[in-house]
Design an enzyme around this catalytic site. Structure first.
Site, PDB file in Angstrom:
ATOM      1  N   GLN A 206       0.830  -1.205   0.000  1.00  0.00           N
ATOM      2  CA  GLN A 206       0.000   0.000   0.000  1.00  0.00           C
ATOM      3  C   GLN A 206       0.865   1.257   0.000  1.00  0.00           C
ATOM      4  O   GLN A 206       0.358   2.352  -0.135  1.00  0.00           O
ATOM      5  CB  GLN A 206      -0.889   0.036   1.257  1.00  0.00           C
ATOM      6  N   PHE A 237      -6.203  -3.777   3.318  1.00  0.00           N
ATOM      7  CA  PHE A 237      -6.927  -3.507   4.570  1.00  0.00           C
ATOM      8  C   PHE A 237      -6.025  -2.929   5.657  1.00  0.00           C
ATOM      9  O   PHE A 237      -6.303  -3.069   6.836  1.00  0.00           O
ATOM     10  CB  PHE A 237      -7.640  -4.772   5.073  1.00  0.00           C
ATOM     11  N   GLU A 241       0.360  -1.759   4.680  1.00  0.00           N
ATOM     12  CA  GLU A 241       0.808  -0.378   4.765  1.00  0.00           C
ATOM     13  C   GLU A 241       2.278  -0.345   5.178  1.00  0.00           C
ATOM     14  O   GLU A 241       3.061   0.433   4.672  1.00  0.00           O
ATOM     15  CB  GLU A 241      -0.067   0.363   5.792  1.00  0.00           C
ATOM     16  N   ARG A 319      -4.955   7.783  16.689  1.00  0.00           N
ATOM     17  CA  ARG A 319      -6.273   7.804  16.055  1.00  0.00           C
ATOM     18  C   ARG A 319      -7.335   7.218  16.987  1.00  0.00           C
ATOM     19  O   ARG A 319      -8.478   7.665  16.991  1.00  0.00           O
ATOM     20  CB  ARG A 319      -6.257   7.079  14.704  1.00  0.00           C
ATOM     21  N   ARG A 351      -8.002  -1.296   8.628  1.00  0.00           N
ATOM     22  CA  ARG A 351      -9.191  -0.491   8.302  1.00  0.00           C
ATOM     23  C   ARG A 351      -9.774   0.247   9.521  1.00  0.00           C
ATOM     24  O   ARG A 351     -10.377  -0.380  10.402  1.00  0.00           O
ATOM     25  CB  ARG A 351     -10.249  -1.411   7.699  1.00  0.00           C
ATOM     26  N   PHE A 353      -7.773   2.019  11.529  1.00  0.00           N
ATOM     27  CA  PHE A 353      -6.493   2.462  12.063  1.00  0.00           C
ATOM     28  C   PHE A 353      -6.602   2.980  13.508  1.00  0.00           C
ATOM     29  O   PHE A 353      -6.182   4.079  13.821  1.00  0.00           O
ATOM     30  CB  PHE A 353      -5.972   3.578  11.136  1.00  0.00           C
ATOM     31  N   ALA A 519      -5.686   5.652   5.379  1.00  0.00           N
ATOM     32  CA  ALA A 519      -6.481   6.689   6.026  1.00  0.00           C
ATOM     33  C   ALA A 519      -7.687   7.079   5.161  1.00  0.00           C
ATOM     34  O   ALA A 519      -8.213   8.177   5.295  1.00  0.00           O
ATOM     35  CB  ALA A 519      -5.618   7.920   6.335  1.00  0.00           C
ATOM     36  N   GLU A 727     -12.647   3.363   4.971  1.00  0.00           N
ATOM     37  CA  GLU A 727     -12.657   2.771   6.305  1.00  0.00           C
ATOM     38  C   GLU A 727     -13.950   2.973   7.099  1.00  0.00           C
ATOM     39  O   GLU A 727     -14.381   2.062   7.812  1.00  0.00           O
ATOM     40  CB  GLU A 727     -11.493   3.337   7.132  1.00  0.00           C
TER      41      GLU A 727
HETATM   42  N1  MTE Z   1     -11.457  -2.234   0.036  1.00  0.00           N
HETATM   43  C1  MTE Z   1     -10.976  -3.360  -0.542  1.00  0.00           C
HETATM   44  N2  MTE Z   1     -11.757  -3.988  -1.428  1.00  0.00           N
HETATM   45  N3  MTE Z   1      -9.769  -3.864  -0.212  1.00  0.00           N
HETATM   46  C2  MTE Z   1      -8.957  -3.254   0.708  1.00  0.00           C
HETATM   47  O1  MTE Z   1      -7.847  -3.716   0.978  1.00  0.00           O
HETATM   48  N4  MTE Z   1      -8.701  -1.371   2.281  1.00  0.00           N
HETATM   49  C3  MTE Z   1      -9.395  -0.393   3.117  1.00  0.00           C
HETATM   50  C4  MTE Z   1     -10.363   0.432   2.291  1.00  0.00           C
HETATM   51  N5  MTE Z   1     -11.182  -0.426   1.477  1.00  0.00           N
HETATM   52  C5  MTE Z   1      -9.434  -2.055   1.341  1.00  0.00           C
HETATM   53  C6  MTE Z   1     -10.701  -1.565   0.937  1.00  0.00           C
HETATM   54  C7  MTE Z   1      -8.504   0.520   3.814  1.00  0.00           C
HETATM   55  S1  MTE Z   1      -7.774   0.002   5.232  1.00  0.00           S
HETATM   56  C8  MTE Z   1      -8.279   1.795   3.384  1.00  0.00           C
HETATM   57  S2  MTE Z   1      -7.319   2.873   4.259  1.00  0.00           S
HETATM   58  C9  MTE Z   1      -8.836   2.293   2.128  1.00  0.00           C
HETATM   59  O2  MTE Z   1      -9.609   1.313   1.452  1.00  0.00           O
HETATM   60  C10 MTE Z   1      -7.688   2.739   1.245  1.00  0.00           C
HETATM   61  O3  MTE Z   1      -8.090   3.157   0.005  1.00  0.00           O
HETATM   62  P1  MTE Z   1      -8.687   4.607  -0.289  1.00  0.00           P
HETATM   63  O4  MTE Z   1      -7.857   5.599   0.447  1.00  0.00           O
HETATM   64  O5  MTE Z   1      -8.547   4.719  -1.745  1.00  0.00           O
HETATM   65  O6  MTE Z   1     -10.096   4.583   0.183  1.00  0.00           O
HETATM   66 MO1  MOS Z   2      -6.081   1.739   5.964  1.00  0.00          MO
HETATM   67  S1  MOS Z   2      -5.961   0.894   7.823  1.00  0.00           S
HETATM   68  O1  MOS Z   2      -5.562   3.304   6.562  1.00  0.00           O
HETATM   69  O2  MOS Z   2      -4.686   1.096   5.230  1.00  0.00           O
END
Ligand code: MTE
Ligand code: MOS
Length: 813
Positions: A206, A237, A241, A319, A351, A353, A519, A727
């Site tokens: 990530q 998820f 990171e 957080r 997700r 955090f 985030a 998230e």
């Molecule tokens: N959705 C899917 N399908 N797979 C993922 O790994 N990660 C989540 C969320 N949704 C995730 C997901 C997490 S932890 C975050 S921080 C955000 O997606 C990151 O992407 P964004 O900033 O583009 O929303």
């Molecule tokens: Mo999402 S826990 O901020 O990668």
């Protein structure tokens, strides 16, 4: 309307388009990092040498026997590291450790011609360990005073005065579990070196820029000698990171030393036993309410299980503290955060955090205290919602408190709460051994990285002579639909159809110094950067078009691939416009940049306005619980979620559904167990496979599941008026946990507080029902404030010490 949020005529954003890789995903054609090994010649396979002890010093490491295994090419150890032997950013995470810090810690890696040879080689490596005492549970670590990292304190108002003014004071404790990411694609990296010894790493990460930085420091190289690419992830998820860096560094080191491509891919058990998880927490709290049930004061200590190294534990705890308030105004608060150091994997982002952990504390308090205050939980929650003019305990004004009640009101309406509560009461009266309950919870989740510097994004947009467009941005795709949204943003800003735009894989030599895609800020940061690059290009093209159309550049609009001057019928097609611009030697590429304005955060005083805005949502969940077994079903869930003005409604609804189900998994189903005994496998993760660790599947989905996006919700401060969605929906699952608590309570006399373990597995619900039947925690007979631990119902499973909950007390109630 702000320039950032304003949408042009006929925007491509807002259309419900499918995920850009949907067809590739469902046909199996989508390439993930490890798929590339079939397209790569002479790949060496890396296999970890895991030590199966929770803690101990390595006194000898003999690699000779491994080298005797046919096919083994090399064994990587700490002696091979030319740069810094550290897989993290804090120098507390040696890539090749000389002290085993958790059960399954990898101390060396074997490279071989086949995966099987590497496995046999790893098994042949001899490691002598001088075993040391270990701390496995959070309780053990707290009792031993084993803490690491920062210990922030968030202070607001006058806590002592707040308690003095309270008509009711309750104290309690809650311990809740960690969570495994269980992304479908385990950690993977594939590294090559080129003719100049430059390193190229394909990584399921990530945060490619940080992977690059760590690969560089392990190899003793500069960042410009290392390129990291992420095609896509099969889920991250938060688990990717920070955790991918070490695996990428192992592959890169192997490639550098052997000159051959090296592949690291963990199998599921390795991934489960070697990589960090969501932090489990322990919370101790004291809360004061006035006679009407309004929160006066909160004093709490939250301790996160950080595992063996810090990783992201400090920002996760920050957080968590910033979300203890959730949707409620807490005028006086003192919240302390701590990180326990245990002999377990290094817990990390997941997700939300830390946000979910902070919010779980207050939602648990609300659920437990409502009956003790003689209030309906829904009513107690509503009474405490933020109002205009109020600020969070860290000092950020809550500018749109009406959103909190708007989603709440709408979900009550959509779910037909009033009628259904009557039906549920009638059902419960008629069924002594089955009970139903319905609960609503809301959410407020801050969007932006707490650390202000991370709130920047970059993009590179190229227009080719034929009118086709290629975009690059700093964000990574993990299934969340970021790339889809970026394509829509580019098409919208340029005024062209979606099919004209293609996206190239994320790589560090296109956009430098990127932040993690995390985030939930991926779209806000990269979307605004893509928009910025496209605006530069559009302005240049408007100039070109103006001359051809006999118009002023400011009056040229490009809509659906056609340029026109205001009030003129003359047209210029996009492809012609681009060709003309090329012939006039107009630059057809642009780098875009964005920094989120107006943020500030002081980590020392724990005050500031770290978030650009808040995301909101509310969920109503109805459950049915069986009194004999504690088994339950989620009968219906209604959600109203605030994504601002959606950029991509199908993607956003998918994120809301997925986030909610993942949250419900954490709170009800997923149960990580560690061996906490004193035997030889102390510290071993007992739930090492899908057979013992259960994530939600179709059978756990709500039988009826209605997700609605809040209407008329445009957000001024973000790209094309949208709000982050990744998230926040996870935290809507508190509604399920609260419904389970209320259903368990329905087996006992009314007015009794029911404590529920987390995860609320059927077993935990069973114990909650038993406690409720005994009368639960009631106001009558509760001990005076301060000696709350005695004589009260305790529930949960004793096996892992994961018992929560002490009693409540009341002064003057
Ligand atoms: N959705 C899917 N399908 N797979 C993922 O790994 N990660 C989540 C969320 N949704 C995730 C997901 C997490 S932890 C975050 S921080 C955000 O997606 C990151 O992407 P964004 O900033 O583009 O929303
Ligand atoms: Mo999402 S826990 O901020 O990668």
């Amino acid at each position: 309307m702000s320039r950032l949020s304003e949408r042009p005529e006929k925007p491509v954003v807002g259309l419900p388009v499918p995920h850009e890789s949907a067809v590739l995903h469902v046909t199996g054609a989508a390439l993930y990092t490890d798929d590339l090994i079939h397209r790569t010649k002479d790949v060496l396979h890396a296999y970890p040498v895991q030590v199966m002890k929770a803690h101990g010093r390595i006194t000898a490491l003999r690699t000779g026997p491994a080298l005797a295994v046919p096919g083994v090419v090399r064994v990587l150890t700490g002696a091979d590291v030319p740069g810094v032997n550290d897989a993290g950013m804090k120098h507390d995470e040696p890539l090749f450790p000389d002290e085993v810090m958790f059960h399954g810690h990898a101390v060396a890696w074997v490279l071989a011609e086949t995966l099987e040879a590497a496995r046999l080689g790893a098994a042949a490596v001899e490691v002598d360990v001088d075993e040391q005492p270990s701390l496995i549970t959070l309780q053990e670590a707290i009792a031993a005073g084993s803490l690491h990292g920062a210990r922030p304190v968030m202070l607001t108002g006058d806590v002592d005065a707040g308690f003095a003014d309270s008509a009711h004071v309750f104290t309690g404790e809650l311990q809740f579990s960690d969570q495994e990411h269980f992304y479908l694609e385990t950690h993977a990296a594939l590294a090559y070196v080129d003719e100049a010894e430059q390193v190229f790493v394909q990584s399921s990460t990530q945060h490619p820029s940080e992977t690059q930085e760590i690969v560089a420091h392990v190899l003793g190289l500069h960042s410009h000698e290392v390129t990291v690419q992420c095609l896509r992830m099969g889920g991250g998820f938060g688990g990717k990171e920070m955790q991918p860096h070490g695996f990428a560094a192992v592959a890169a080191l192997g490639a550098r030393l052997t000159g051959r491509p090296v592949r690291v891919r963990l199998n599921r058990t390795q991934d489960l036993t070697m990589s960090g998880k969501r932090h489990g927490f322990h919370a101790e709290w004291r809360i004061g309410f006035d006679a009407d049930g309004r929160i006066q004061a909160l004093d709490a200590t939250l301790t996160a299980d950080g595992g063996w190294s810090l990783d992201l534990s400090e920002p996760v705890v920050a957080r968590a503290l910033c979300h203890v308030d959730n949707t409620y105004w807490i005028p006086n608060a003192r919240i302390t955060g701590r990180i326990a150091r245990t002999n377990k994997v290094s817990n990390t982002a997941f997700r939300g955090f830390g946000g979910p952990q902070g919010m779980l504390v207050i939602e648990d308090i609300m659920g437990r205290c409502a009956p003790l205050l003689g209030l309906d939980p829904m009513e107690l929650r509503e009474r405490n919602f933020y109002r205009q003019g109020q600020a969070t305990p860290y000092g950020q004004p809550v500018l749109q408190p009406e959103r909190i009640s708007a989603v709440w009101r709408q979900v009550k309406e959509n779910a037909g709460i009033a009628d259904r509560r009557r039906e549920i009461d009638a059902f419960n009266a008629a069924h002594p051994n089955t009970k139903r309950a319905l609960a609503i919870t809301g959410l407020k989740f801050g969007i932006s990285f707490n650390l202000t510097a991370f709130n920047q994004g970059g993009a590179l947009v190229l227009i080719y002579k034929d009118g086709s467009v290629l975009i690059n941005h700093g964000g990574t795709e993990m299934g969340q639909g970021l790339h889809t949204k970026m394509l829509q943003v580019a098409a919208t800003t340029l005024g062209i159809p979606l099919h004209k735009v293609r996206l190239a894989p994320t790589r560090t030599d296109k956009v430098p110094n990127t932040s993690a895609t995390a985030a939930s800020a991926g779209t806000d940061l990269n979307g605004a950067a893509v928009k910025n690059a496209c605006e530069q290009l559009r302005e240049r093209l408007q100039q070109v078009a103006a001359t051809r159309l006999g118009s002023n550049a400011a009056d040229v609009r490009i809509v659906e691939g056609v340029a026109r001057g205001l009030g003129s019928d003359e047209e210029l097609a996009w492809d012609d416009l681009v060709r003309t611009a090329y012939l006039q030697r107009v630059q057809l590429s642009a780098a875009g940049f964005y920094r989120t304005e107006g943020l500030h955060w002081d980590a020392k005083t724990f005050r500031g306005s770290p978030f650009k805005y808040f995301a909101h949502g509310a969920a109503a969940a109805e459950v049915e619980v069986d009194g004999f077994t504690g088994a339950y079903r989620i009968r219906r869930v209604d959600i109203v979620h605030d994504v601002g003005d959606s950029l991509s409604p199908m993607i956003d609804i998918g994120q809301v559904e997925g986030g909610f189900v993942q949250g419900a998994g954490w709170l009800t189903l997923e149960d990580l167990r560690w061996d906490v005994g004193d035997g030889p496998s102390r510290g071993r993760l007992l739930t090492q496979a899908a057979s013992t660790y259960k994530i939600p599947s179709f059978s756990e989905m709500p039988a009826e599941f209605n997700v609605t996006l809040l209407k008329n919700a445009g957000e001024e401060g973000a790209v094309y008026g949208s709000k982050a969605v990744g998230e926040p929906p996870l935290m809507l699952a508190f509604s399920v946990r609260e419904a389970l608590r209320q259903a368990a309570a329905a087996f006992g006399p009314s007015g009794a507080g029911v404590e529920l373990a987390s995860p609320a597995t059927p077993e935990a619900v069973y114990w909650a029902i038993q406690a409720a039947r005994r009368g639960g925690v009631s106001r009558i007979g509760s001990t005076p404030d301060g000696s709350a631990a005695e004589g009260h119902a305790r529930n949960g499973h004793a096996a892992d010490g994961r018992i929560r909950a002490d009693a409540a007390a009341s002064n003057g109630a």
